[in-house]
Scaffold this motif. Structure first.
Motif, short mmCIF file in Angstrom:
data_model
loop_
_atom_site.label_atom_id
_atom_site.label_comp_id
_atom_site.label_asym_id
_atom_site.label_seq_id
_atom_site.Cartn_x
_atom_site.Cartn_y
_atom_site.Cartn_z
N SER A 324 1.08 -1.56 0.14
CA SER A 324 0.12 0.17 0.48
C SER A 324 0.65 1.11 -0.26
CB SER A 324 -0.91 -0.22 0.98
OG SER A 324 -2.06 -0.99 1.20
N PRO A 327 0.28 4.31 -3.65
CA PRO A 327 -1.07 4.08 -3.17
C PRO A 327 -1.91 3.79 -4.57
CG PRO A 327 0.43 6.26 -3.58
CD PRO A 327 0.79 5.49 -3.13
N GLU A 328 -1.03 4.15 -5.47
CA GLU A 328 -1.76 3.49 -6.75
C GLU A 328 -1.92 2.60 -7.88
OE1 GLU A 328 2.54 3.38 -8.67
OE2 GLU A 328 1.25 3.87 -6.99
N THR A 330 -3.16 -1.48 -7.84
CA THR A 330 -4.71 -2.59 -7.59
C THR A 330 -4.11 -3.51 -6.52
OG1 THR A 330 -5.74 -1.72 -9.48
CG2 THR A 330 -6.47 -4.34 -8.56
N SER A 418 -5.18 0.70 -0.57
CA SER A 418 -5.97 1.20 -1.69
C SER A 418 -7.24 1.04 -1.71
CB SER A 418 -4.51 0.06 -2.86
OG SER A 418 -5.12 0.41 -3.76
N ARG A 420 -8.80 -0.59 -4.05
CA ARG A 420 -8.79 -1.32 -4.87
C ARG A 420 -8.70 -2.77 -4.92
NH1 ARG A 420 -11.70 -0.13 -10.10
NH2 ARG A 420 -10.09 -1.84 -11.08
N TYR A 421 -8.91 -3.25 -4.19
CA TYR A 421 -8.37 -4.57 -2.89
C TYR A 421 -9.32 -5.39 -2.90
CZ TYR A 421 -6.88 -7.84 0.63
OH TYR A 421 -6.09 -8.76 1.53
#
Length: 459
Positions: A324, A327-328, A330, A418, A420-421
């Motif tokens: 993480s 941060p960008e 996935t 993030s 998107r996880y």
């Protein structure tokens, strides 16, 4: 490695017949074998195979597709031909939809897997199939190659697949595809702030480590995190003997993300790939972590250890916090994490968790396309208090026994920044032989994710 028969090689026909097609075929092209097939009881049931004699020996074979109900109950039925035909080159003959042909070919490749590293006599070479026109052979071969790697890693016993050996396999994969790889080993984990990976693995004389791979320079970033517990005794909360018999597979999450990474790199997908594998052995010694120890994580959250056998989420937590920090990305984690997941959905389904509806839809669609069934379970916020023990920020093993797979996923979510996880709680093992899935190690969710990536990452 899986392979197709050369397109110009002589081959025998494998006639693919449904129960509805059978009468017309016997009255026409298959008339020479009508008496033989009728006498042998061939009714074109799913995966039912008969060899066809000819004037010079073998003239081919027939295999049934079964009824729609039979097909709905089992994947890869046509892969039974691999065991029945034994050797030689074959081609499919008959009318198949593109999806049915793809399932047949993928099943054939997966059924051709052999694990004979510990056998005195290697298994016989499987028969080869020609690639039917119109199918994407490269993707099929990549998926099979990734699954072969995953199975090999899981099937290798723990005396030969400890953290160092897993690192060697990890580095070999990176080297094969021009990726970079590194490892943080032993006490260096403490120096570089991975305290929970160190705490879980420090009792073993085989040092814990964090493995990292990077591949690709352009496109969206995908980070895969795989649980690499190379053997799990349960620690001081020791498992009973029967509970340890399958624990060589407790690195199945690592093996599966490595298989998926192979697929991605072999197909040269336009993305930036990062793979993280915390690799440990959960052992018993004087330096083992103890029940009610409180550990401080990389993220700063404290965790009370209420069961040393709930160690997978501890090592994943440090790795997910590290993931993480970019941060960008996935982020997707895969782990043989809870028995509760098996109670919920059994060994054939891989449950997954995500708060992202678009990711969930892409994964579900990918599962159907890749013949790789998954099932979404909820990250149920009302259960958050169950993972809060009061004396520390988090509890690694909530009491009560309810919703174990969900509370484990909620625990992991605390370490991911993030949005998107997704987390997969896989089994990594086939309990008994199934078509294209021999008893032993198995990947779950990798093909679903491979087909989901274009939609998930907008490739």
């Amino acid at each position: 490695m899986p392979a197709f028969a050369p397109a110009d090689a002589p081959s025998l026909p494998l006639h693919v017949l449904s129960p509805d097609d059978l009468p017309d075929w016997l009255g026409g092209p298959g008339g020479a074998w009508a008496a033989w097939l009728t006498a042998s009881g061939f009714e074109a049931g799913l995966g039912d195979v008969r060899l066809l004699p000819g004037p010079k020996g073998l003239a081919g074979a027939v295999i049934g597709t079964g009824t729609a109900k039979e097909r709905a109950r089992g994947r890869f039925g046509l892969a039974k031909a691999v065991a029945a035909l034994r050797t030689g080159d074959w081609h499919l003959s008959g009318t198949l939809t593109e999806a049915a042909a793809k399932e047949a070919v993928l099943g054939w490749l997966l059924a051709s897997y052999r694990f004979d590293a510990y056998r005195g006599t290697p298994a016989a070479e499987p028969p080869r199939l020609k690639l039917p026109e119109g199918l994407d052979g490269e993707t099929l071969l990549a998926m099979a190659a990734g699954e072969y790697l995953t199975r090999d890693l899981i099937n290798t016993p723990a005396n030969d697949m400890g953290p160092e050996a897993l690192q060697e396999a990890f580095f070999a994969l990176a080297d094969a595809y021009g990726a970079s790889a590194s490892a943080i080993v032993g006490d260096d984990l403490l120096a570089q702030n991975f305290p929970m990976i160190h705490a879980v693995g420090r009792a073993s004389d085989r040092a814990p480590r964090l493995l990292e791979m990077r591949w690709g320079s352009e496109g969206p970033q995908l980070t895969l995190v795989g649980k690499g517990v190379c053997f799990d005794t349960g620690g001081l909360d020791l498992k009973p003997s029967a509970g340890m018999l399958l624990m060589k597979k407790d690195m199945g999450g690592a093996a599966t993300v490595m298989g998926l990474a192979l697929m991605i790199m072999r197909l040269a997908l336009p993305l930036r790939l990062r793979v993280l594998v915390p690799a440990v052995e959960n052992s018993v010694s004087g330096s083992a972590m103890r029940p009610r120890d409180i550990l401080r994580s990389r993220k700063g959250l404290t965790v009370e250890v209420n069961n040393t056998d709930a160690e997978g989420r501890l090592i994943l937590a440090d790795a997910l916090a590290y993931a993480s920090e970019e941060p960008e990305a996935t982020i997707i984690s895969m782990a043989t994490l809870t028995g509760a997941a098996r109670v919920a959905v059994g060994p054939d389904l891989a449950p997954f968790f995500t708060d992202d509806a678009e990711m969930a839809a892409a994964i579900a669609a990918g599962a159907a396309t890749g013949f790789d069934p998954v099932w979404r379970l909820p990250l149920w916020d009302a259960y958050e208090p169950m993972i809060e023990p009061g004396i520390a920020d988090l509890d690694n093993a909530p009491s009560g026994g309810f919703a174990g797979a969900i509370t484990a996923a909620l625990f992991l979510r605390r370490f991911v920044d993030s949005p998107r996880y997704a987390h997969f709680d896989i089994y990594g093992h086939v309990p008994a032989d199934l078509p294209a899935r021999p008893k032993g190690g198995a990947g779950q969710g990798a093909r679903a994710l491979l087909y989901a990536l274009p939609q998930m990452l907008d490739l």
